[in-house]
Scaffold this motif. Sequence first.
Motif, PDB file in Angstrom:
ATOM      1  N   VAL A  63       0.840  -1.216   0.000  1.00 55.70           N
ATOM      2  CA  VAL A  63       0.000   0.000   0.000  1.00 55.70           C
ATOM      3  C   VAL A  63       0.864   1.251   0.000  1.00 55.70           C
ATOM      4  O   VAL A  63       0.547   2.249  -0.665  1.00 55.70           O
ATOM      5  N   ARG A  64       1.984   1.218   0.717  1.00 53.76           N
ATOM      6  CA  ARG A  64       2.875   2.382   0.820  1.00 53.76           C
ATOM      7  C   ARG A  64       3.358   2.852  -0.557  1.00 53.76           C
ATOM      8  O   ARG A  64       3.669   4.040  -0.735  1.00 53.76           O
ATOM      9  N   LEU A  65       3.405   1.946  -1.525  1.00 56.80           N
ATOM     10  CA  LEU A  65       3.888   2.287  -2.864  1.00 56.80           C
ATOM     11  C   LEU A  65       2.891   3.131  -3.642  1.00 56.80           C
ATOM     12  O   LEU A  65       3.239   3.712  -4.677  1.00 56.80           O
ATOM     13  N   TYR A  66       1.663   3.190  -3.158  1.00 56.99           N
ATOM     14  CA  TYR A  66       0.610   3.895  -3.885  1.00 56.99           C
ATOM     15  C   TYR A  66       0.151   5.166  -3.179  1.00 56.99           C
ATOM     16  O   TYR A  66      -0.880   5.734  -3.541  1.00 56.99           O
ATOM     17  N   PHE A  67       0.912   5.599  -2.185  1.00 58.15           N
ATOM     18  CA  PHE A  67       0.755   6.942  -1.645  1.00 58.15           C
ATOM     19  C   PHE A  67       1.875   7.768  -2.273  1.00 58.15           C
ATOM     20  O   PHE A  67       3.034   7.692  -1.855  1.00 58.15           O
ATOM     21  N   ARG A  68       1.532   8.542  -3.278  1.00 54.51           N
ATOM     22  CA  ARG A  68       2.535   9.175  -4.137  1.00 54.51           C
ATOM     23  C   ARG A  68       3.570   9.997  -3.374  1.00 54.51           C
ATOM     24  O   ARG A  68       4.766   9.961  -3.685  1.00 54.51           O
ATOM     25  N   GLU A  69       3.101  10.756  -2.379  1.00 57.51           N
ATOM     26  CA  GLU A  69       4.021  11.645  -1.683  1.00 57.51           C
ATOM     27  C   GLU A  69       5.036  10.877  -0.850  1.00 57.51           C
ATOM     28  O   GLU A  69       6.126  11.393  -0.566  1.00 57.51           O
ATOM     29  N   PHE A  70       4.723   9.637  -0.457  1.00 58.54           N
ATOM     30  CA  PHE A  70       5.673   8.825   0.309  1.00 58.54           C
ATOM     31  C   PHE A  70       6.920   8.531  -0.530  1.00 58.54           C
ATOM     32  O   PHE A  70       8.016   8.360   0.017  1.00 58.54           O
ATOM     33  N   LEU A  71       6.742   8.444  -1.839  1.00 61.63           N
ATOM     34  CA  LEU A  71       7.837   8.035  -2.715  1.00 61.63           C
ATOM     35  C   LEU A  71       8.910   9.117  -2.855  1.00 61.63           C
ATOM     36  O   LEU A  71       9.987   8.860  -3.398  1.00 61.63           O
ATOM     37  N   ASP A  72       8.616  10.312  -2.349  1.00 66.76           N
ATOM     38  CA  ASP A  72       9.597  11.404  -2.415  1.00 66.76           C
ATOM     39  C   ASP A  72      10.636  11.308  -1.304  1.00 66.76           C
ATOM     40  O   ASP A  72      11.581  12.100  -1.276  1.00 66.76           O
ATOM     41  N   TYR A  73      10.472  10.341  -0.399  1.00 69.15           N
ATOM     42  CA  TYR A  73      11.349  10.261   0.783  1.00 69.15           C
ATOM     43  C   TYR A  73      12.063   8.913   0.835  1.00 69.15           C
ATOM     44  O   TYR A  73      11.485   7.881   0.491  1.00 69.15           O
ATOM     45  N   LYS A  74      13.307   8.951   1.274  1.00 67.49           N
ATOM     46  CA  LYS A  74      14.129   7.738   1.345  1.00 67.49           C
ATOM     47  C   LYS A  74      14.395   7.398   2.806  1.00 67.49           C
ATOM     48  O   LYS A  74      15.076   8.136   3.527  1.00 67.49           O
ATOM     49  N   CYS A  75      13.842   6.272   3.229  1.00 66.51           N
ATOM     50  CA  CYS A  75      14.020   5.819   4.615  1.00 66.51           C
ATOM     51  C   CYS A  75      15.304   4.994   4.746  1.00 66.51           C
ATOM     52  O   CYS A  75      15.919   4.607   3.746  1.00 66.51           O
ATOM     53  N   ARG A  76      15.691   4.698   5.974  1.00 62.89           N
ATOM     54  CA  ARG A  76      16.900   3.887   6.175  1.00 62.89           C
ATOM     55  C   ARG A  76      16.731   2.503   5.551  1.00 62.89           C
ATOM     56  O   ARG A  76      17.641   1.978   4.915  1.00 62.89           O
ATOM     57  N   PHE A  77      15.521   1.922   5.733  1.00 59.37           N
ATOM     58  CA  PHE A  77      15.260   0.591   5.192  1.00 59.37           C
ATOM     59  C   PHE A  77      14.407   0.703   3.924  1.00 59.37           C
ATOM     60  O   PHE A  77      13.368   1.365   3.933  1.00 59.37           O
ATOM     61  N   PRO A  78      14.823   0.058   2.834  1.00 56.93           N
ATOM     62  CA  PRO A  78      14.080   0.179   1.570  1.00 56.93           C
ATOM     63  C   PRO A  78      12.659  -0.379   1.637  1.00 56.93           C
ATOM     64  O   PRO A  78      11.791   0.041   0.878  1.00 56.93           O
ATOM     65  N   ASN A  79      12.420  -1.325   2.541  1.00 59.52           N
ATOM     66  CA  ASN A  79      11.073  -1.903   2.671  1.00 59.52           C
ATOM     67  C   ASN A  79      10.334  -1.327   3.883  1.00 59.52           C
ATOM     68  O   ASN A  79       9.437  -1.961   4.448  1.00 59.52           O
ATOM     69  N   CYS A  80      10.697  -0.121   4.282  1.00 57.24           N
ATOM     70  CA  CYS A  80      10.095   0.532   5.443  1.00 57.24           C
ATOM     71  C   CYS A  80       8.582   0.645   5.272  1.00 57.24           C
ATOM     72  O   CYS A  80       8.093   1.074   4.217  1.00 57.24           O
ATOM     73  N   THR A  81       7.833   0.268   6.301  1.00 57.51           N
ATOM     74  CA  THR A  81       6.374   0.355   6.248  1.00 57.51           C
ATOM     75  C   THR A  81       5.873   1.703   6.769  1.00 57.51           C
ATOM     76  O   THR A  81       4.662   1.945   6.790  1.00 57.51           O
ATOM     77  N   HIS A  82       6.793   2.552   7.206  1.00 56.92           N
ATOM     78  CA  HIS A  82       6.468   3.898   7.708  1.00 56.92           C
ATOM     79  C   HIS A  82       5.579   3.828   8.955  1.00 56.92           C
ATOM     80  O   HIS A  82       4.687   4.651   9.134  1.00 56.92           O
ATOM     81  N   THR A  83       5.863   2.823   9.777  1.00 57.98           N
ATOM     82  CA  THR A  83       5.075   2.677  11.006  1.00 57.98           C
ATOM     83  C   THR A  83       5.986   2.738  12.235  1.00 57.98           C
ATOM     84  O   THR A  83       5.966   3.727  12.963  1.00 57.98           O
ATOM     85  N   ARG A  84       6.821   1.710  12.447  1.00 50.79           N
ATOM     86  CA  ARG A  84       7.638   1.654  13.676  1.00 50.79           C
ATOM     87  C   ARG A  84       9.145   1.598  13.423  1.00 50.79           C
ATOM     88  O   ARG A  84       9.926   1.546  14.365  1.00 50.79           O
TER      89      ARG A  84
END
Length: 295
Positions: free
Chosen positions: A235-256
């Motif tokens: 689901v995270r792949l289909y929130f367009r604005e999320f894709l503008d940011y690079k987290c430490r982990f490539p498979n980050c779920t943006h939760t914990r």
Amino acid sequence: MKRGLVVDREAQMIGVYLFEQERIYRGIPRKKVIKKTKIYAGDFVLGNIVDPETFAIEQVEERKNFLVRPPVANVDKVLVVVTIKMPEFDSFLLDNLLVVYEHLQTDPVIIFNKIDLLEDKEIQKLKRWTDIYKNAGYDLLHVSAEKNIGIEKLKSYLEGSISVLAGPSGVGKSSILSKLIGVQLETRQVSEKTERGRHTTTGVRLFRFGKNSFIGDTPGFSSVDALYFVDKKDVRLYFREFLDYKCRFPNCTHTREPDCAVRQAVKNGKIACERYKNYLKIIQEDLSLLENLCQ
């Protein structure tokens, strides 16, 4: 062979629009075609004119995408129609729809209809949600089918594309369609009790308007579960604005996860809290994750 577009598909009836002839023929698929695939509205087909009314379908071109409800192929844009009131705006339903249509490889476009009904406080609400979705990367238009506001701009925007209208019942999809194609289609009034219209769409038909532009209607609905179509982890792949940011982990779920750039963007006001909250609700996460992020 000549190339056409299936614009009408109901039971055994197939209507094929031939671009060269600029008219619709009754499509008759050859047995070899029937054995290989089903034919849907939106399919590009190759074949030959048999008589003044009939087109023999010899081949169905490969589809770039396919919507299940209604069954339409090769959709360029999905116009997700919503309203601030009559019925009340539901951002959670909208975000579910955006996820689904992104997943199905279409280009979802947000249409706010019935803007003529809005008073000052509601106009501010419209502006707030417009800013949120534009900042998220979506094309968005304001229209009033009733007052014919924004319809010509919408026509120009859709030129040369195959589009479908989607959205909750009662938002005015059929009214917008009627204005685009210049033909009054059956609509029913929004119920004062439920603020939702009654479904008037049957079969699958694409209407031609402008220069080789085609548009179809879809059934209305009151709820959509994105997880029926999309794996929770995707689901995270289909929130367009999320894709503008690079987290430490490539498979980050943006939760914990630690060093999550998306959560930091929410905290900094770069990503709207409303969108992040809907993301958590879609993936069925604990909303306590909003604490210390959104005031």
